[in-house]
Design a protein around this motif. Structure first.
Motif, mmCIF file in Angstrom:
data_model
loop_
_atom_site.group_PDB
_atom_site.id
_atom_site.type_symbol
_atom_site.label_atom_id
_atom_site.label_comp_id
_atom_site.label_asym_id
_atom_site.label_seq_id
_atom_site.Cartn_x
_atom_site.Cartn_y
_atom_site.Cartn_z
ATOM 1 N N PHE A 65 29.356 -24.763 -13.681
ATOM 2 C CA PHE A 65 29.242 -23.810 -12.091
ATOM 3 C C PHE A 65 29.113 -25.227 -11.133
ATOM 4 O O PHE A 65 28.697 -26.115 -11.287
ATOM 5 C CB PHE A 65 27.786 -23.289 -12.196
ATOM 6 N N GLN A 66 29.516 -25.006 -9.903
ATOM 7 C CA GLN A 66 29.797 -25.884 -8.974
ATOM 8 C C GLN A 66 29.549 -24.997 -7.574
ATOM 9 O O GLN A 66 30.450 -24.496 -7.108
ATOM 10 C CB GLN A 66 31.056 -26.786 -8.840
ATOM 11 N N GLY A 67 28.433 -25.116 -6.892
ATOM 12 C CA GLY A 67 28.003 -24.228 -5.849
ATOM 13 C C GLY A 67 28.386 -23.056 -5.894
ATOM 14 O O GLY A 67 28.408 -22.543 -6.642
ATOM 15 N N ASN A 68 29.285 -22.474 -4.850
ATOM 16 C CA ASN A 68 29.507 -21.079 -4.996
ATOM 17 C C ASN A 68 30.978 -20.546 -5.459
ATOM 18 O O ASN A 68 31.437 -19.596 -5.249
ATOM 19 C CB ASN A 68 29.476 -20.558 -3.382
ATOM 20 N N SER A 69 31.584 -21.943 -6.028
ATOM 21 C CA SER A 69 32.993 -21.645 -6.743
ATOM 22 C C SER A 69 32.804 -20.915 -7.782
ATOM 23 O O SER A 69 31.875 -20.820 -8.423
ATOM 24 C CB SER A 69 33.686 -23.021 -6.750
ATOM 25 N N ALA A 70 34.072 -20.287 -8.327
ATOM 26 C CA ALA A 70 34.244 -19.559 -9.470
ATOM 27 C C ALA A 70 33.776 -20.474 -10.546
ATOM 28 O O ALA A 70 34.288 -21.734 -10.431
ATOM 29 C CB ALA A 70 35.473 -18.766 -9.621
ATOM 30 N N PRO A 71 33.026 -20.162 -11.581
ATOM 31 C CA PRO A 71 32.789 -21.130 -12.722
ATOM 32 C C PRO A 71 34.154 -21.357 -13.519
ATOM 33 O O PRO A 71 34.881 -20.468 -13.677
ATOM 34 C CB PRO A 71 31.579 -20.203 -13.435
ATOM 35 N N ASP A 72 34.116 -22.613 -14.212
ATOM 36 C CA ASP A 72 34.920 -22.989 -14.996
ATOM 37 C C ASP A 72 34.413 -22.312 -16.407
ATOM 38 O O ASP A 72 33.721 -23.053 -17.067
ATOM 39 C CB ASP A 72 35.087 -24.410 -15.038
#
Lengths: 113, 111
Positions: A49-56
């Motif tokens: 998870f990175q901030g509000n980005s879609a998770p990898d």
């Protein structure tokens, strides 16, 4: 301040049951990672998870695995219909940004009987 | 493909002997590499990163772009160095960068 914490520290469950693992990252860390470490094997990336980005989610081994993160705080990793091969230590790590040092939690040791 | 290879799963040396843990990488851009260590019953933690050019606990690692290697070295191993060592590469691109991990090398330093 406090480091990354994980709960429970140990979990024993029966095959077929669902389990939920929790990770509390270091406050202010925007990046959060889940890894799996099987006995005698290396570190296996699961999800990021990175901030509000879609998770990898590219590392999740099957659709029985899912994870959520509430904002930039706690994350839960859910394993549905557990199998014996899910037995492992599940590690959580957080970092200020993706490029920075990852700080690891103590892990949750999962045993599926 | 972006990849990190640690060819040795287990490395055993005697106390006082030199030790080298091998790490090779595959990456098209300018690599950023790390060594993490996990001592028995402790958390996985950063040992060193190549951009810092530090020596931590007597360990050094030099980035060799020609050989695409980032081997970890220590001239005189100590028993307390026994641990699991992971080499990692900061891969991905843009805002989606994450560490790509080797499978780890278990170092045993014998008395």
């Amino acid at each position: 301040g406090a480091g990354v914490s994980q709960s429970p520290s140990n979990k024993v469950t029966e095959k077929g049951k669902d389990v939920e693992l929790r990770c509390d990252p270091i406050s202010g860390h925007t990046a959060l990672y889940w890894y799996r470490q099987r006995l005698g094997q290396g570190l296996e990336f699961l999800i990021y998870f990175q901030g509000n980005s879609a998770p990898d989610k590219s590392g999740l081994p099957s659709d029985r695995f899912s994870a959520e993160r509430t904002g930039e705080s706690v994350s839960t990793l859910t394993i549905q219909r557990t199998q014996q091969e899910d037995s492992a230590v599940y590690l959580c790590a957080s970092s200020g940004r993706s490029q920075e040092t990852q700080y690891f939690g103590p892990g949750t040791r999962l045993l599926v009987l | 493909a972006q990849r990190v290879t640690q060819p040795e799963k287990l490395l055993s040396v005697f106390k006082g002997a030199p030790v080298e843990l091998k790490c090779n990488y595959s990456y098209s851009g300018s690599p950023e590499l790390f060594w993490y260590v996990q001592y028995s019953r402790q958390r996985l933690q950063l040992l060193l990163r190549h951009i810092s050019r530090e020596s931590i606990k007597g360990f050094t690692a030099d980035l060799n772009k020609g050989e695409t290697s980032f081997h970890l070295k220590k001239p005189f191993a100590q028993e307390e160095d026994s641990a699991m060592y992971y080499c990692a590469l900061l891969g991905g691109a843009g805002n989606n960068r994450k560490l790509i991990w080797g499978l780890g090398t278990s170092l045993a330093v014998n008395p």
